[in-house]
Design an enzyme around this catalytic site. Structure first.
Site, PDB file in Angstrom:
ATOM      1  CB  CYS A  64       1.237  -4.848  -1.239  1.00  0.00           C
ATOM      2  SG  CYS A  64       0.286  -5.841  -2.374  1.00  0.00           S
TER       3      CYS A  64
ATOM      4  CB  CYS B 256       0.873   4.499   1.814  1.00  0.00           C
ATOM      5  SG  CYS B 256      -0.744   4.333   2.565  1.00  0.00           S
TER       6      CYS B 256
ATOM      7  CB  CYS C 169       3.570   0.485  -0.718  1.00  0.00           C
ATOM      8  SG  CYS C 169       2.609   1.036   0.672  1.00  0.00           S
TER       9      CYS C 169
END
Length: 144
Positions: free
Chosen positions: A15, A93, A89
């Protein structure tokens, strides 16, 4: 899940600040898997501490995450994981072919009091319990 059945699966929770959702998920998975799953958490913009209301919410259910520290998401952490679970997120990522990715849409506990964090915690627990059942089917069958 992994090519080597003797290797325990590795799950990475991500996160943004690694101060709330991913910390709760990692705490639950560590507790529920009893060491059978390697558990990691990180964030692309790590905070300086885990949210105090998150620590309190987890303590309510007997899981101590008070010593956890938010960690920065690295390419290596994603590469080494078998399962990458993101929580808000977005595109921050890194993505590697052949990895299993899931995006758990959960409210962000940042800046919220304990009463608002508890329902988020409970939703995370439900999802982690399902993940344990999936990744460790033999253990789940033994517990029946």
């Amino acid at each position: 899940m992994t090519a080597d059945p003797a290797k325990k699966p590795c799950v990475l929770f991500v996160c943004v600040h690694n101060a709330g959702r991913s910390q709760m998920a990692a705490g639950f998975l560590t507790s529920l898997s009893r060491g059978a799953i390697e558990v990691r958490s990180a964030g692309p913009q790590p905070s300086h501490e885990v949210s105090p209301s998150v620590v309190e919410a987890m303590a309510d259910v007997g899981i101590d995450i008070s010593r956890e520290v938010p960690k920065e998401l690295t390419t290596g952490a994603v590469r080494d994981a078998d399962v990458v679970i993101t929580m808000g997120c977005g595109d921050e990522c890194p993505v590697f072919p052949g990895k299993r990715y899931e995006d758990w849409e959960l409210a962000d506990p940042a800046g919220k009091g304990i009463e608002s964090v508890r329902p988020i915690r409970d939703e995370i627990r439900t999802r982690v319990e399902a993940l344990v059942t999936e990744l460790l089917p033999a253990r789940h069958a033994d517990a029946q």
